[in-house]
Design a protein around this motif. Sequence first.
Motif, PDB file in Angstrom:
ATOM      1  N   SER A  57       0.808  -1.223   0.000  1.00  0.00           N
ATOM      2  CA  SER A  57       0.000   0.000   0.000  1.00  0.00           C
ATOM      3  C   SER A  57       0.841   1.272   0.000  1.00  0.00           C
ATOM      4  N   VAL A  58       2.157   1.154   0.218  1.00  0.00           N
ATOM      5  CA  VAL A  58       3.002   2.354   0.286  1.00  0.00           C
ATOM      6  C   VAL A  58       4.126   2.353  -0.755  1.00  0.00           C
ATOM      7  N   ILE A  59       4.074   1.432  -1.721  1.00  0.00           N
ATOM      8  CA  ILE A  59       5.103   1.407  -2.766  1.00  0.00           C
ATOM      9  C   ILE A  59       4.492   1.761  -4.112  1.00  0.00           C
ATOM     10  N   ASP A  60       5.364   2.074  -5.060  1.00  0.00           N
ATOM     11  CA  ASP A  60       4.919   2.383  -6.415  1.00  0.00           C
ATOM     12  C   ASP A  60       4.239   1.179  -7.050  1.00  0.00           C
ATOM     13  N   PRO A  61       3.282   1.407  -7.943  1.00  0.00           N
ATOM     14  CA  PRO A  61       2.558   0.301  -8.571  1.00  0.00           C
ATOM     15  C   PRO A  61       3.436  -0.656  -9.386  1.00  0.00           C
ATOM     16  N   ASP A  62       4.589  -0.203  -9.845  1.00  0.00           N
ATOM     17  CA  ASP A  62       5.452  -1.082 -10.650  1.00  0.00           C
ATOM     18  C   ASP A  62       6.451  -1.855  -9.787  1.00  0.00           C
ATOM     19  N   VAL A  92       7.447  -6.440  -3.239  1.00  0.00           N
ATOM     20  CA  VAL A  92       8.238  -6.597  -2.020  1.00  0.00           C
ATOM     21  C   VAL A  92       8.512  -8.074  -1.766  1.00  0.00           C
ATOM     22  N   LEU A  93       9.636  -8.318  -1.124  1.00  0.00           N
ATOM     23  CA  LEU A  93       9.983  -9.649  -0.628  1.00  0.00           C
ATOM     24  C   LEU A  93      10.458  -9.500   0.810  1.00  0.00           C
ATOM     25  N   THR A  94       9.986 -10.379   1.668  1.00  0.00           N
ATOM     26  CA  THR A  94      10.448 -10.375   3.050  1.00  0.00           C
ATOM     27  C   THR A  94      11.888 -10.853   3.083  1.00  0.00           C
ATOM     28  N   ILE A  95      12.728 -10.118   3.803  1.00  0.00           N
ATOM     29  CA  ILE A  95      14.130 -10.534   3.934  1.00  0.00           C
ATOM     30  C   ILE A  95      14.475 -10.923   5.370  1.00  0.00           C
ATOM     31  N   SER A 147      12.749   3.794   0.674  1.00  0.00           N
ATOM     32  CA  SER A 147      12.891   3.681  -0.774  1.00  0.00           C
ATOM     33  C   SER A 147      13.424   2.323  -1.199  1.00  0.00           C
ATOM     34  N   ASN A 148      14.089   1.598  -0.304  1.00  0.00           N
ATOM     35  CA  ASN A 148      14.600   0.254  -0.598  1.00  0.00           C
ATOM     36  C   ASN A 148      14.150  -0.791   0.415  1.00  0.00           C
ATOM     37  N   ILE A 149      14.008  -0.375   1.666  1.00  0.00           N
ATOM     38  CA  ILE A 149      13.655  -1.280   2.759  1.00  0.00           C
ATOM     39  C   ILE A 149      12.439  -0.713   3.489  1.00  0.00           C
ATOM     40  N   ILE A 150      11.521  -1.605   3.844  1.00  0.00           N
ATOM     41  CA  ILE A 150      10.332  -1.244   4.616  1.00  0.00           C
ATOM     42  C   ILE A 150      10.315  -2.110   5.871  1.00  0.00           C
ATOM     43  N   VAL A 151       9.991  -1.497   6.999  1.00  0.00           N
ATOM     44  CA  VAL A 151       9.823  -2.236   8.249  1.00  0.00           C
ATOM     45  C   VAL A 151       8.341  -2.189   8.617  1.00  0.00           C
ATOM     46  N   MET A 210      11.249  -5.830   4.790  1.00  0.00           N
ATOM     47  CA  MET A 210      10.996  -6.191   3.401  1.00  0.00           C
ATOM     48  C   MET A 210      11.841  -5.341   2.466  1.00  0.00           C
ATOM     49  N   MET A 211      12.250  -5.958   1.387  1.00  0.00           N
ATOM     50  CA  MET A 211      13.028  -5.288   0.350  1.00  0.00           C
ATOM     51  C   MET A 211      12.093  -4.967  -0.815  1.00  0.00           C
ATOM     52  N   ILE A 212      12.189  -3.744  -1.303  1.00  0.00           N
ATOM     53  CA  ILE A 212      11.410  -3.358  -2.471  1.00  0.00           C
ATOM     54  C   ILE A 212      12.118  -3.888  -3.710  1.00  0.00           C
ATOM     55  N   ILE A 213      11.341  -4.539  -4.586  1.00  0.00           N
ATOM     56  CA  ILE A 213      11.870  -5.171  -5.795  1.00  0.00           C
ATOM     57  C   ILE A 213      11.331  -4.416  -7.009  1.00  0.00           C
TER      58      ILE A 213
END
Length: 149
Positions: free
Chosen positions: A74-79, A82-85, A111-115, A138-141
């Motif tokens: 819900s907080v990342i760009d549509p393109d 995410v993958l849990t790391i 911008s790269n990692i979400i907690v 999580m890492m944004i892919i």
Amino acid sequence: MTNTDSGDFRDRIQTNFSRQAALHTIGAELTRVERAMVEIELPFDVKLTQQHGILHAGIISAVLDSACGFAAYSVIDPDASVLTIEFKVNLMSPGRGDRFLFRGEITKPGSNIIVADGRGYAISDGPAKLIASMTSTMMIIRGREGISG
């Protein structure tokens, strides 16, 4: 990563939830989707218990991980995806209830990692009981073959 909505994140989360075969197998339902927060519910099923008849820690962990991951969508760009790391789960009380509620909330977007933090609750007669908590990273892919939002 932006916090702008370039599409309907609710539709995107619902679409991705419908592609989660593991969640469908255990009977999980996506029940609430807000920006930075998702709830998934699960009815009690004896097939999901361990030897003492309580909800298995692996099931609790899997649904909390999914709730946190979908909150990240819900907080990342549509393109992006995410993958849990990494995650840590604290099991605080036996998973006994008629239903279970799992809530994932974004603690720190990036911008790269979400907690995200997750909480699991057992629901029966009376107030909901906290049974587990999770902290998830999580890492944004973006642009990776086979992984899309």
